[in-house]
Design a protein around this motif. Structure first.
Motif, PDB file in Angstrom:
ATOM      1  N   TYR A 199       0.815  -1.208   0.000  1.00  0.00           N
ATOM      2  CA  TYR A 199       0.000   0.000   0.000  1.00  0.00           C
ATOM      3  C   TYR A 199       0.850   1.261   0.000  1.00  0.00           C
ATOM      4  CZ  TYR A 199      -3.604  -3.270   1.376  1.00  0.00           C
ATOM      5  OH  TYR A 199      -4.454  -4.333   1.400  1.00  0.00           O
ATOM      6  N   ILE A 200       0.251   2.323  -0.521  1.00  0.00           N
ATOM      7  CA  ILE A 200       0.838   3.653  -0.424  1.00  0.00           C
ATOM      8  C   ILE A 200      -0.240   4.565   0.154  1.00  0.00           C
ATOM      9  CG2 ILE A 200       1.796   5.618  -1.676  1.00  0.00           C
ATOM     10  CD1 ILE A 200       2.742   3.563  -3.806  1.00  0.00           C
ATOM     11  N   TYR A 201       0.083   5.285   1.214  1.00  0.00           N
ATOM     12  CA  TYR A 201      -0.838   6.224   1.836  1.00  0.00           C
ATOM     13  C   TYR A 201      -0.267   7.627   1.670  1.00  0.00           C
ATOM     14  CZ  TYR A 201      -2.413   1.989   4.193  1.00  0.00           C
ATOM     15  OH  TYR A 201      -2.857   0.717   4.472  1.00  0.00           O
ATOM     16  N   TYR A 210      -3.988   4.942  -1.273  1.00  0.00           N
ATOM     17  CA  TYR A 210      -5.009   5.609  -0.467  1.00  0.00           C
ATOM     18  C   TYR A 210      -4.620   7.067  -0.271  1.00  0.00           C
ATOM     19  CZ  TYR A 210      -7.057   1.121   0.679  1.00  0.00           C
ATOM     20  OH  TYR A 210      -7.662  -0.103   0.596  1.00  0.00           O
ATOM     21  N   LEU A 211      -5.587   7.940  -0.441  1.00  0.00           N
ATOM     22  CA  LEU A 211      -5.403   9.363  -0.178  1.00  0.00           C
ATOM     23  C   LEU A 211      -6.159   9.670   1.103  1.00  0.00           C
ATOM     24  CD1 LEU A 211      -6.156  10.717  -3.763  1.00  0.00           C
ATOM     25  CD2 LEU A 211      -4.014   9.813  -2.860  1.00  0.00           C
ATOM     26  N   ILE A 212      -5.504  10.346   2.030  1.00  0.00           N
ATOM     27  CA  ILE A 212      -6.130  10.630   3.318  1.00  0.00           C
ATOM     28  C   ILE A 212      -6.014  12.122   3.596  1.00  0.00           C
ATOM     29  CG2 ILE A 212      -6.124  10.140   5.798  1.00  0.00           C
ATOM     30  CD1 ILE A 212      -4.726   7.431   4.967  1.00  0.00           C
ATOM     31  N   GLY A 213      -7.156  12.774   3.644  1.00  0.00           N
ATOM     32  CA  GLY A 213      -7.213  14.187   3.989  1.00  0.00           C
ATOM     33  C   GLY A 213      -7.755  14.305   5.398  1.00  0.00           C
ATOM     34  N   ALA A 214      -7.071  15.060   6.231  1.00  0.00           N
ATOM     35  CA  ALA A 214      -7.492  15.185   7.631  1.00  0.00           C
ATOM     36  C   ALA A 214      -7.436  16.642   8.056  1.00  0.00           C
ATOM     37  CB  ALA A 214      -6.591  14.345   8.526  1.00  0.00           C
ATOM     38  N   ASN A 215      -8.387  17.018   8.899  1.00  0.00           N
ATOM     39  CA  ASN A 215      -8.408  18.373   9.433  1.00  0.00           C
ATOM     40  C   ASN A 215      -8.389  18.334  10.953  1.00  0.00           C
ATOM     41  OD1 ASN A 215      -8.764  21.304   9.203  1.00  0.00           O
ATOM     42  ND2 ASN A 215     -10.695  20.887  10.251  1.00  0.00           N
ATOM     43  N   PHE A 216      -7.520  19.145  11.508  1.00  0.00           N
ATOM     44  CA  PHE A 216      -7.452  19.333  12.954  1.00  0.00           C
ATOM     45  C   PHE A 216      -8.044  20.702  13.249  1.00  0.00           C
ATOM     46  CE2 PHE A 216      -4.207  16.341  11.852  1.00  0.00           C
ATOM     47  CZ  PHE A 216      -4.216  15.426  12.882  1.00  0.00           C
ATOM     48  N   GLU A 263      -9.782   8.082   0.586  1.00  0.00           N
ATOM     49  CA  GLU A 263     -10.152   7.696  -0.772  1.00  0.00           C
ATOM     50  C   GLU A 263      -9.225   6.600  -1.253  1.00  0.00           C
ATOM     51  OE1 GLU A 263     -10.143  10.845  -3.629  1.00  0.00           O
ATOM     52  OE2 GLU A 263     -11.650  12.016  -2.548  1.00  0.00           O
ATOM     53  N   LYS A 264      -9.826   5.572  -1.831  1.00  0.00           N
ATOM     54  CA  LYS A 264      -9.054   4.514  -2.458  1.00  0.00           C
ATOM     55  C   LYS A 264      -8.922   4.897  -3.925  1.00  0.00           C
ATOM     56  CE  LYS A 264      -9.034  -0.514  -2.607  1.00  0.00           C
ATOM     57  NZ  LYS A 264      -9.799  -1.715  -2.228  1.00  0.00           N
ATOM     58  N   LEU A 265      -7.700   4.984  -4.410  1.00  0.00           N
ATOM     59  CA  LEU A 265      -7.467   5.455  -5.763  1.00  0.00           C
ATOM     60  C   LEU A 265      -7.133   4.287  -6.671  1.00  0.00           C
ATOM     61  CD1 LEU A 265      -7.392   8.202  -7.196  1.00  0.00           C
ATOM     62  CD2 LEU A 265      -4.950   8.253  -6.783  1.00  0.00           C
ATOM     63  N   TYR A 266      -7.754   4.284  -7.838  1.00  0.00           N
ATOM     64  CA  TYR A 266      -7.514   3.240  -8.833  1.00  0.00           C
ATOM     65  C   TYR A 266      -6.873   3.867 -10.055  1.00  0.00           C
ATOM     66  CZ  TYR A 266     -10.897   0.646  -6.064  1.00  0.00           C
ATOM     67  OH  TYR A 266     -11.547   0.029  -5.037  1.00  0.00           O
TER      68      TYR A 266
END
Length: 155
Positions: A89-91, A125-131, A144-147
């Motif tokens: 995997y790549i995150y 996988y792309l992971i966007g997070a907000n604090f 998001e799982k990217l294809y």
């Protein structure tokens, strides 16, 4: 046809991976565990994988599962906040502060941070997070799982 090796009685993640045993990869759920909730109660029957789960989590967080973490990786269009690359995997993470997870994901897409992995066979996988101040920590995230399906025609 090869008969798969099943890890009967093996309770450590590294021994399963290094021994070539069949393993159903649940790494996607590890990311969810890290982003959701605060405390977890692992209630499972005896001999039902609690030790293996904890060993997998340990390998994930220690980076001993054949993974590497890169912070602020520079690209042609900016820099990613965090990339974790494992054997399967790549995150790609983008973090925002007092904005939104949607803005974080939009930045990953608009700056094409994942583009360099287009021909890579690993799941992305792309992971966007907000604090936020109001949540006093992580308040929203998007995974998001990217294809990638590329067809190259040579004439």
């Amino acid at each position: 046809m090869t008969i798969p090796k099943y890890p009967v009685g093996i309770q450590t993640f590294s021994e399963i991976i290094e021994g070539g045993y069949t393993y159903v990869d649940k790494t996607e759920y590890v990311a969810r565990l890290t982003l959701q909730g605060k405390y977890y109660f692992l209630s499972r029957p005896r001999r039902f994988g609690k030790s293996l789960l904890l060993s997998t989590l340990r390998a994930y967080f220690e980076g001993s599962a054949g993974s590497e973490a890169q912070t602020e990786h520079h690209t042609n269009n900016g820099r990613t906040d965090l990339e974790i690359i494992t054997s399967a995997y790549i995150y790609i993470f983008e973090f925002k502060y007092n904005k939104s997870a949607e803005e974080a994901i939009a930045q990953i897409h608009s700056r094409d941070y994942a583009g360099r992995y287009a021909l890579n066979k690993r799941q992305l996988y792309l992971i966007g997070a907000n604090f936020s101040d109001s949540a006093r920590g992580l308040d929203s995230w998007i995974i998001e799982k990217l294809y990638y399906y590329k067809i190259i025609v040579v004439v």
